[in-house]
Scaffold this motif. Structure first.
Motif, PDB file in Angstrom:
ATOM      1  N   ASP B  74      61.169  69.418  48.494  1.00 34.27           N
ATOM      2  CA  ASP B  74      62.362  70.191  48.874  1.00 34.27           C
ATOM      3  C   ASP B  74      63.408  69.294  49.538  1.00 34.27           C
ATOM      4  OD1 ASP B  74      60.047  70.354  50.684  1.00 34.27           O
ATOM      5  OD2 ASP B  74      61.393  71.352  52.088  1.00 34.27           O
ATOM      6  N   GLY B  75      62.949  68.396  50.419  1.00 39.65           N
ATOM      7  CA  GLY B  75      63.894  67.527  51.124  1.00 39.65           C
ATOM      8  C   GLY B  75      64.624  66.610  50.156  1.00 39.65           C
ATOM      9  N   LEU B 100      58.368  70.902  44.707  1.00 38.00           N
ATOM     10  CA  LEU B 100      57.200  71.245  45.528  1.00 38.00           C
ATOM     11  C   LEU B 100      57.723  71.529  46.922  1.00 38.00           C
ATOM     12  CD1 LEU B 100      54.965  68.261  44.339  1.00 38.00           C
ATOM     13  CD2 LEU B 100      54.910  70.621  43.466  1.00 38.00           C
ATOM     14  N   ASN B 102      57.379  72.717  50.583  1.00 37.53           N
ATOM     15  CA  ASN B 102      56.565  73.054  51.758  1.00 37.53           C
ATOM     16  C   ASN B 102      57.463  73.471  52.921  1.00 37.53           C
ATOM     17  OD1 ASN B 102      57.645  70.609  52.395  1.00 37.53           O
ATOM     18  ND2 ASN B 102      55.705  69.489  52.486  1.00 37.53           N
ATOM     19  N   HIS B 104      59.473  71.780  54.524  1.00 31.45           N
ATOM     20  CA  HIS B 104      59.524  70.735  55.551  1.00 31.45           C
ATOM     21  C   HIS B 104      59.777  69.361  54.932  1.00 31.45           C
ATOM     22  CE1 HIS B 104      57.401  73.942  57.658  1.00 31.45           C
ATOM     23  NE2 HIS B 104      57.684  73.333  58.799  1.00 31.45           N
ATOM     24  N   PHE B 105      60.232  68.460  55.795  1.00 29.80           N
ATOM     25  CA  PHE B 105      60.282  67.050  55.453  1.00 29.80           C
ATOM     26  C   PHE B 105      58.919  66.488  55.847  1.00 29.80           C
ATOM     27  CE2 PHE B 105      64.625  68.345  56.589  1.00 29.80           C
ATOM     28  CZ  PHE B 105      65.369  67.882  55.510  1.00 29.80           C
ATOM     29  N   GLY B 106      57.970  66.568  54.935  1.00 32.54           N
ATOM     30  CA  GLY B 106      56.594  66.229  55.276  1.00 32.54           C
ATOM     31  C   GLY B 106      56.425  64.768  55.633  1.00 32.54           C
TER      32      GLY B 106
HETATM   33 MG   LIG Z   1      58.901  69.046  51.742  1.00 35.58          MG
END
Ligand SMILES: [Mg+2]
Ligand SMILES: Cc1ncc(C[n+]2csc(CCOP(=O)(O)OP(=O)(O)O)c2C)c(N)n1
Lengths: 178, 189
Positions: B74-75, B100, B102, B104-106
């Protein structure tokens, strides 16, 4: 869509399109500038070429890289203010040693009326060089064809990364009244 | 929302589209793609955040007879968000963008991203003009789109915030590029 009646394009712009077409370029990605008008129009009307309109110039760096990954030659057209938008994306070119050709119409120099074009215009050449891209410049309309054609060979025959700066004098004074 | 396991999703998708050319966005998406098994039709990004979708666009236009997939986070997609408009305008039938998400910036420590703060990527993609934008929790439905090549398609895949062990693809971009081109029977340059 409204077709605006336009006068015949300057010969140097016609020469640029000819060089790209004959040089096997099949994708032309761009954020428009008046100085690229003819090439953009031709890119969209030539069935052998994809004209790809971008929302920001950095997308074009990635499009050109993807094109080459898939076996096509591509170029990126932009004005000098767009070069700063690309800086981090240029790392893709160096990391994978992608051939890269960009044609940049200059602003912020000859008879510029809009001071907001100045900062990026003055930094354009150095921004490319900071990121390892070779810069060539042309101000004489009679030398545009040869300069672009030589850059195209450097890029696609020798695998280099080259920016051709098209001096603002080529485009001439912008008419502000309408 | 039904959130999936990222590794399982990517492994099932790649298995279902063995001939697709796949570009992965930096960080976790590249680890997922590599963990699913290296193949020369994979192109892993390690940087150039925002490049996955537009790079896949250039590739899709150049290879109209191949299915092309961008798999990214997403980021990464948010940084290149305008490229969804560029893809909609160019209309490559053979391109599928898989995000994909989530929320968040995983990779950087799991900070919340816009997609868990109000942004709806399916609506964004549709707003940009990609009419075939959908929630792709069914791998078979995503794979069917990839193979059908009647896109462009945007598949939004909600995933959990789990962070599976890193699986590091090659970092030598020149080598990856040359392998990829060789798989298409193209010379180095
Ligand atoms: Mg992410
Ligand atoms: C231009 C740029 N800004 C910031 C970063 C740092 N960075 C690396 S990965 C990442 C976030 C990726 O998030 P996402 O794509 O959602 O991946 P995931 O959550 O799956 O890890 C960021 C911000 C970077 N590499 N480049």
């Amino acid at each position: 869509m409204m077709a605006r009646m336009s006068p015949a394009p300057p010969l140097w712009q016609e020469k640029i399109f000819e060089v790209l077409r004959k040089g096997g370029v099949e994708q032309i990605a761009y954020v428009p500038d008046a100085g690229h008008s003819h090439v953009i129009r031709e890119a969209h009307s030539d069935p052998g070429i994809h004209g790809v309109v971008l929302t920001t110039e950095e997308e074009g760096v990635a499009v050109v890289a993807g094109a080459w990954l898939g076996g096509q030659r591509a170029v990126l057209l932009m004005q000098s203010s767009g070069v700063g938008n690309c800086v981090n994306m240029f790392s893709l070119l160096e990391m994978c040693r992608f051939p890269f050709l960009t044609l940049v119409t200059m602003r912020g120099e000859y008879a510029e009326f809009n001071p907001w074009q100045g900062p990026m215009g003055r930094a354009t050449q150095r921004a490319f060089e900071l990121m390892g891209i070779t810069v060539v410049r042309v101000d004489d309309p009679d030398e545009v064809e040869d300069t672009v054609s030589a850059a195209l060979d450097n890029v696609f025959e020798a695998g280099e990364r080259v920016a051709v700066l098209l001096g603002q004098k080529l485009i001439g004074r912008k008419k502000w009244e309408r | 929302m039904n959130r999936l396991d990222r590794r399982e999703f990517v492994a099932s998708l790649t298995a279902a589209v063995p001939d697709a050319l796949i570009v992965s966005g930096l960080g976790s998406a590249s680890y997922d793609l590599f963990a699913a098994g290296h193949r020369p039709g994979n192109f892993y990004l390690w940087g150039a955040m925002g490049a996955a979708a537009p790079l896949a666009l250039g590739l899709a236009l150049a290879q109209p007879d191949r299915s092309v997939v961008a798999v990214t986070g997403d980021g990464e997609q948010l940084m290149g968000i305008g490229s969804l408009g560029t893809i909609a305008a160019a209309r490559p039938a053979n391109l599928t963008v898989v995000v994909l998400d989530n929320g968040h910036f995983g990779e950087t420590g799991m900070q919340q991203s816009h997609t868990s703060l109000g942004t709806d990527l399916v609506a964004v993609a549709q707003g940009f003009g990609i009419s075939d934008a959908f929630v792709g929790t069914d791998v078979a439905a995503v794979a069917e789109r990839v193979l059908a090549r009647r896109g462009p398609t945007f598949a939004h895949v909600p995933i959990t915030t789990d962070e599976p062990p890193r699986a590091l693809p090659p970092r030598d971009g020149v080598a990856v590029k040359n392998d990829f081109r060789a798989a298409l029977e193209l010379p180095t340059f």
